[in-house]
Design a protein around this motif. Structure first.
Motif, PDB file in Angstrom:
ATOM      1  N   MET A  93    -127.147 -20.996  61.618  1.00 54.61           N
ATOM      2  CA  MET A  93    -126.764 -22.185  60.865  1.00 54.61           C
ATOM      3  C   MET A  93    -125.558 -21.920  59.960  1.00 54.61           C
ATOM      4  SD  MET A  93    -129.210 -24.445  58.346  1.00 54.61           S
ATOM      5  CE  MET A  93    -130.458 -24.593  59.627  1.00 54.61           C
ATOM      6  N   PHE A  94    -125.500 -20.711  59.372  1.00 55.62           N
ATOM      7  CA  PHE A  94    -124.437 -20.406  58.411  1.00 55.62           C
ATOM      8  C   PHE A  94    -123.433 -19.368  58.935  1.00 55.62           C
ATOM      9  CE2 PHE A  94    -127.878 -22.018  55.688  1.00 55.62           C
ATOM     10  CZ  PHE A  94    -127.176 -22.980  54.968  1.00 55.62           C
ATOM     11  N   ARG A  95    -123.511 -19.056  60.211  1.00 58.70           N
ATOM     12  CA  ARG A  95    -122.618 -18.046  60.770  1.00 58.70           C
ATOM     13  C   ARG A  95    -121.151 -18.469  60.660  1.00 58.70           C
ATOM     14  NH1 ARG A  95    -123.090 -16.427  67.055  1.00 58.70           N
ATOM     15  NH2 ARG A  95    -122.744 -18.690  67.157  1.00 58.70           N
ATOM     16  N   THR A  96    -120.876 -19.752  60.807  1.00 55.41           N
ATOM     17  CA  THR A  96    -119.488 -20.212  60.738  1.00 55.41           C
ATOM     18  C   THR A  96    -118.950 -20.199  59.309  1.00 55.41           C
ATOM     19  OG1 THR A  96    -120.261 -22.510  60.593  1.00 55.41           O
ATOM     20  CG2 THR A  96    -119.727 -21.656  62.787  1.00 55.41           C
ATOM     21  N   VAL A  97    -119.832 -20.155  58.310  1.00 61.05           N
ATOM     22  CA  VAL A  97    -119.378 -20.093  56.913  1.00 61.05           C
ATOM     23  C   VAL A  97    -118.857 -18.700  56.601  1.00 61.05           C
ATOM     24  CG1 VAL A  97    -120.073 -20.359  54.499  1.00 61.05           C
ATOM     25  CG2 VAL A  97    -121.053 -21.857  56.255  1.00 61.05           C
ATOM     26  N   ASN A  98    -119.657 -17.687  56.930  1.00 60.36           N
ATOM     27  CA  ASN A  98    -119.256 -16.288  56.768  1.00 60.36           C
ATOM     28  C   ASN A  98    -120.194 -15.444  57.626  1.00 60.36           C
ATOM     29  OD1 ASN A  98    -119.119 -13.515  55.723  1.00 60.36           O
ATOM     30  ND2 ASN A  98    -117.820 -14.376  54.114  1.00 60.36           N
ATOM     31  N   PRO A  99    -119.717 -14.964  58.765  1.00 62.54           N
ATOM     32  CA  PRO A  99    -120.618 -14.244  59.682  1.00 62.54           C
ATOM     33  C   PRO A  99    -121.210 -12.974  59.084  1.00 62.54           C
ATOM     34  CG  PRO A  99    -118.320 -14.050  60.390  1.00 62.54           C
ATOM     35  CD  PRO A  99    -118.352 -15.082  59.313  1.00 62.54           C
ATOM     36  N   THR A 100    -120.446 -12.270  58.254  1.00 63.36           N
ATOM     37  CA  THR A 100    -120.955 -11.033  57.663  1.00 63.36           C
ATOM     38  C   THR A 100    -122.089 -11.312  56.689  1.00 63.36           C
ATOM     39  OG1 THR A 100    -118.790  -9.970  57.881  1.00 63.36           O
ATOM     40  CG2 THR A 100    -120.343  -8.974  56.337  1.00 63.36           C
ATOM     41  N   LEU A 101    -121.882 -12.272  55.785  1.00 67.52           N
ATOM     42  CA  LEU A 101    -122.922 -12.600  54.812  1.00 67.52           C
ATOM     43  C   LEU A 101    -124.146 -13.200  55.498  1.00 67.52           C
ATOM     44  CD1 LEU A 101    -120.941 -14.100  51.783  1.00 67.52           C
ATOM     45  CD2 LEU A 101    -121.694 -11.746  52.173  1.00 67.52           C
ATOM     46  N   SER A 102    -123.914 -14.005  56.542  1.00 67.37           N
ATOM     47  CA  SER A 102    -125.025 -14.613  57.253  1.00 67.37           C
ATOM     48  C   SER A 102    -125.874 -13.564  57.965  1.00 67.37           C
ATOM     49  CB  SER A 102    -124.504 -15.641  58.266  1.00 67.37           C
ATOM     50  OG  SER A 102    -125.564 -16.391  58.818  1.00 67.37           O
ATOM     51  N   LEU A 103    -125.218 -12.573  58.572  1.00 64.47           N
ATOM     52  CA  LEU A 103    -125.958 -11.500  59.238  1.00 64.47           C
ATOM     53  C   LEU A 103    -126.705 -10.635  58.215  1.00 64.47           C
ATOM     54  CD1 LEU A 103    -126.633 -10.047  61.874  1.00 64.47           C
ATOM     55  CD2 LEU A 103    -124.552  -8.673  61.557  1.00 64.47           C
ATOM     56  N   ALA A 104    -126.047 -10.344  57.091  1.00 62.34           N
ATOM     57  CA  ALA A 104    -126.696  -9.546  56.054  1.00 62.34           C
ATOM     58  C   ALA A 104    -127.921 -10.270  55.499  1.00 62.34           C
ATOM     59  CB  ALA A 104    -125.709  -9.239  54.928  1.00 62.34           C
ATOM     60  N   ALA A 105    -127.819 -11.594  55.329  1.00 62.82           N
ATOM     61  CA  ALA A 105    -128.957 -12.378  54.846  1.00 62.82           C
ATOM     62  C   ALA A 105    -130.117 -12.314  55.834  1.00 62.82           C
ATOM     63  CB  ALA A 105    -128.543 -13.827  54.610  1.00 62.82           C
ATOM     64  N   ALA A 106    -129.806 -12.398  57.130  1.00 62.43           N
ATOM     65  CA  ALA A 106    -130.855 -12.326  58.151  1.00 62.43           C
ATOM     66  C   ALA A 106    -131.511 -10.950  58.159  1.00 62.43           C
ATOM     67  CB  ALA A 106    -130.265 -12.644  59.525  1.00 62.43           C
ATOM     68  N   PHE A 107    -130.703  -9.892  58.063  1.00 65.53           N
ATOM     69  CA  PHE A 107    -131.254  -8.534  58.036  1.00 65.53           C
ATOM     70  C   PHE A 107    -132.154  -8.328  56.814  1.00 65.53           C
ATOM     71  CE2 PHE A 107    -127.800  -6.317  60.793  1.00 65.53           C
ATOM     72  CZ  PHE A 107    -128.486  -6.700  61.934  1.00 65.53           C
TER      73      PHE A 107
END
Length: 240
Positions: A82-96
């Motif tokens: 949902m938020f990957r297009t906003v900032n892929p790095t932060l979105s992946l870190a949030a998921a992890f």
């Protein structure tokens, strides 16, 4: 499975919001309601006597844990896309970070099972008296409960990252993102207090205030996902 195909659609947001509410209900039941009825602070023997008398409730709490963790895995993945297009790095870190929280929660169940097996005699330890078994089972429950201090750190990180993504996205009210960031600090404060400063009463008051903020923000975010979905982007309308 059409609802899972487009992370920008309202259908995708509604499923995510529904799973969020499943987490709230199952987690509230397993983490707050069941322990509140069974646990006797400072008295492991009384706690395990309660569990023996209300084993069905104890097992229902375990089911609630599993339901909650299953929904957490789905929400972690869906929020990432949902938020990957906003900032892929932060979105992946949030998921992890959220998945690390789930991993700690799952590991905590091993100590839960061990404490019950020790207390009810499932594990053959003939050299231990019943009092010693109960004390050892109480230690296992303490280790289980200490896991909360660990997963709360990962959840604080997740909420900080998610709140940042919400504020940057323009798809949801910035106030919700701010509430997740500020209120989520309550989980970190709770872990610090319980681990290092258990006598700090003022810290407990701060913790309660922050956790109230994050609870309202999370429920607001879940309801917004479920009932309205994202705002239309600048490039076009949001898909149904």
């Amino acid at each position: 499975m059409h609802a899972f195909q487009d992370p920008t659609s309202r259908a995708y947001a509604r499923v995510t919001g529904a799973l969020y509410l499943v987490i709230a209900v199952a987690g509230g039941f397993a983490i707050l309601y069941v322990p509140g009825l069974l646990n006797v602070p400072g008295d492991p023997a009384a706690t395990f006597a309660n569990i023996a008398e209300r084993r069905g409730l104890f097992h229902a709490g375990l089911v609630g844990d599993v339901v909650m963790m299953t929904a957490e895995v789905m929400v972690s993945a869906m929020l990432f896309f949902m938020f990957r297009t906003v900032n892929p790095t932060l979105s992946l870190a949030a998921a992890f970070a959220r998945m690390m929280m789930v991993a700690v929660m799952a590991a905590m169940l091993f100590f839960h099972a061990a404490s019950l097996a020790l207390a009810d005699g499932t594990v053959p330890l003939d050299s231990f008296s019943m009092a010693q078994r109960v004390e050892l089972a109480g230690l296992m429950r303490h280790v289980h409960d200490a896991g909360v201090w660990i997963w709360q750190v990962f959840f604080w990180l997740h909420l900080w990252l998610l709140g940042t993504l919400v504020m940057r996205s323009g798809l949801y009210p910035r106030l919700l993102g701010l509430g997740l960031i500020v209120g989520g600090t309550g989980y970190l404060v709770d872990s610090v207090q319980m681990f290092a400063l258990p006598e700090a009463g003022w810290l407990a008051a701060v913790k309660v205030a922050l956790l109230l903020v994050v609870t309202v923000s999370e429920l607001g975010f879940a309801l917004l996902l479920l009932l309205r979905g994202p705002r239309p982007s600048r490039t076009g309308a949001v898909a149904a």
